[in-house]
Design a protein around this motif. Structure first.
Motif, short mmCIF file in Angstrom:
data_model
loop_
_atom_site.label_atom_id
_atom_site.label_comp_id
_atom_site.label_asym_id
_atom_site.label_seq_id
_atom_site.Cartn_x
_atom_site.Cartn_y
_atom_site.Cartn_z
N GLU A 3 0.83 -1.19 0.00
CA GLU A 3 0.00 0.00 0.00
C GLU A 3 0.87 1.25 0.00
O GLU A 3 1.98 1.25 0.52
CB GLU A 3 -0.92 0.01 1.23
CG GLU A 3 -1.92 -1.15 1.26
CD GLU A 3 -2.81 -1.10 2.49
OE1 GLU A 3 -2.48 -0.33 3.41
OE2 GLU A 3 -3.82 -1.83 2.52
N ALA A 4 0.34 2.30 -0.58
CA ALA A 4 1.10 3.56 -0.60
C ALA A 4 1.17 4.16 0.79
O ALA A 4 0.28 3.94 1.62
CB ALA A 4 0.42 4.54 -1.56
N ASP A 5 2.21 4.91 1.05
CA ASP A 5 2.33 5.62 2.33
C ASP A 5 1.19 6.64 2.45
O ASP A 5 0.79 7.26 1.46
CB ASP A 5 3.66 6.36 2.42
CG ASP A 5 4.84 5.38 2.41
OD1 ASP A 5 4.64 4.22 2.78
OD2 ASP A 5 5.94 5.81 2.02
N ASP A 51 1.20 9.49 3.64
CA ASP A 51 1.63 10.85 3.34
C ASP A 51 2.33 10.96 1.98
O ASP A 51 3.06 11.92 1.73
CB ASP A 51 2.57 11.36 4.45
CG ASP A 51 3.82 10.49 4.58
OD1 ASP A 51 3.85 9.39 3.98
OD2 ASP A 51 4.77 10.93 5.27
N ALA A 52 2.07 9.98 1.12
CA ALA A 52 2.73 9.98 -0.20
C ALA A 52 2.30 11.19 -1.02
O ALA A 52 1.13 11.61 -0.98
CB ALA A 52 2.39 8.70 -0.95
N ASN A 53 3.25 11.77 -1.74
CA ASN A 53 2.97 12.89 -2.64
C ASN A 53 3.01 12.41 -4.08
O ASN A 53 3.84 11.59 -4.45
CB ASN A 53 4.01 14.01 -2.45
CG ASN A 53 3.89 14.66 -1.09
OD1 ASN A 53 2.80 14.95 -0.63
ND2 ASN A 53 5.03 14.89 -0.43
N TYR A 54 2.11 12.94 -4.92
CA TYR A 54 2.02 12.53 -6.31
C TYR A 54 2.27 13.73 -7.22
O TYR A 54 1.83 14.84 -6.92
CB TYR A 54 0.66 11.91 -6.61
CG TYR A 54 0.38 10.68 -5.77
CD1 TYR A 54 0.79 9.43 -6.19
CD2 TYR A 54 -0.28 10.80 -4.54
CE1 TYR A 54 0.54 8.30 -5.42
CE2 TYR A 54 -0.52 9.67 -3.75
CZ TYR A 54 -0.10 8.43 -4.19
OH TYR A 54 -0.32 7.32 -3.43
N GLU A 55 2.96 13.47 -8.32
CA GLU A 55 3.25 14.55 -9.25
C GLU A 55 1.98 15.12 -9.86
O GLU A 55 1.84 16.31 -10.09
CB GLU A 55 4.17 14.05 -10.36
CG GLU A 55 4.55 15.11 -11.39
CD GLU A 55 5.55 14.59 -12.41
OE1 GLU A 55 5.44 15.00 -13.57
OE2 GLU A 55 6.42 13.77 -12.05
N GLN A 56 0.99 14.23 -10.12
CA GLN A 56 -0.26 14.67 -10.72
C GLN A 56 -1.38 13.73 -10.34
O GLN A 56 -1.19 12.52 -10.28
CB GLN A 56 -0.13 14.72 -12.25
CG GLN A 56 -1.35 15.26 -12.96
CD GLN A 56 -1.18 15.29 -14.48
OE1 GLN A 56 -0.28 14.65 -15.02
NE2 GLN A 56 -2.02 16.03 -15.17
N VAL A 57 -2.53 14.27 -10.06
CA VAL A 57 -3.72 13.47 -9.77
C VAL A 57 -4.77 13.81 -10.81
O VAL A 57 -5.12 14.98 -11.01
CB VAL A 57 -4.28 13.77 -8.36
CG1 VAL A 57 -5.59 13.00 -8.14
CG2 VAL A 57 -3.26 13.41 -7.29
N ASP A 102 -8.62 12.95 -12.06
CA ASP A 102 -9.92 12.35 -11.78
C ASP A 102 -10.69 12.18 -13.09
O ASP A 102 -10.84 13.14 -13.84
CB ASP A 102 -10.73 13.23 -10.82
CG ASP A 102 -10.12 13.28 -9.42
OD1 ASP A 102 -9.64 12.24 -8.97
OD2 ASP A 102 -10.12 14.38 -8.83
#
Length: 215
Positions: free
Chosen positions: A39-41, A43-49, A51
């Protein structure tokens, strides 16, 4: 996470998605007891989300010679009709029981167009049997389709549906590169089982929504 990997033609593609109840149930049915869920952390940060409202996505057709050469069915309908010689429903891609049910629902009570070869290829033997028990095989055969045993078959140009020079095919498979299904001068269009079923009936790339409207 579950990792889905297609390492075909040395061009690996993969999709990573969170494990859900449906995934766990599949693992149980497949007899897999020991596996690790990643599973992802939190508090993981993503470059782009991004929807995507899937209810707004139009039926789409990939034109030769790349899966990414996509046109909506609305764009296709604005063109001159694209007549085909062959339709392939199934194989390892879009050969799930849910896919075949959708195609059969459109084909039921219809006949495939004259001069169009239509092949249905369930993804597995289990799905093959489901098609038999649910009467889907009867629908496909009565419509004029050839119902084949689970196999890569036409998708990789091995057998059952190898295209001749200049022929066009609408397929629910996952690749439409030059020469993928036979002659290098053949053309492959990729689409959903619903579009494939409508195309099989009309003889040209067709909108399944029109079938529902009785047009």
């Amino acid at each position: 996470f579950t990792i889905c990997n297609m390492a075909i033609e040395a061009g690996a593609k993969n999709g990573i998605f969170p494990v859900d109840d449906q995934t766990v149930e599949y693992m149980k049915q497949a007899g897999v007891k020991d596996y690790t869920v990643y599973e992802a952390d939190e508090d993981a940060n993503y470059e782009q989300v991004v929807d995507v409202d899937l209810s707004q996505v139009r039926p789409t057709v990939a034109f030769p010679h790349l899966p990414g050469n996509a046109h909506t069915i609305d764009e296709v309908e604005a063109m001159e009709p694209i007549y085909v010689d062959q339709v392939v429903i199934g194989s390892c891609t879009n050969g799930r029981i849910s896919d075949l049910r959708k195609a059969a629902a459109i084909l039921k009570g219809h006949k495939v167009a004259e001069n169009v070869r239509v092949m249905v290829v369930p993804a597995t033997q289990k799905i093959f049997l489901q098609c038999v028990h649910e009467g889907l095989v009867d629908i496909f055969v009565e419509a004029g389709c050839a119902f084949n045993t689970p196999s890569c078959g036409p998708c990789m140009g091995g057998h059952m549906g190898v295209l001749a020079k200049g022929e066009k095919c609408l397929s629910t498979t996952n690749r439409n590169f030059v020469g993928r299904m036979g002659d290098v001068e053949s053309l492959i269009y990729l689409a959903s089982p619903e579009v494939a079923a409508a195309t099989a009936i009309k003889g040209y790339i067709a909108n399944p929504e029109r079938m529902e409207e009785g047009k």
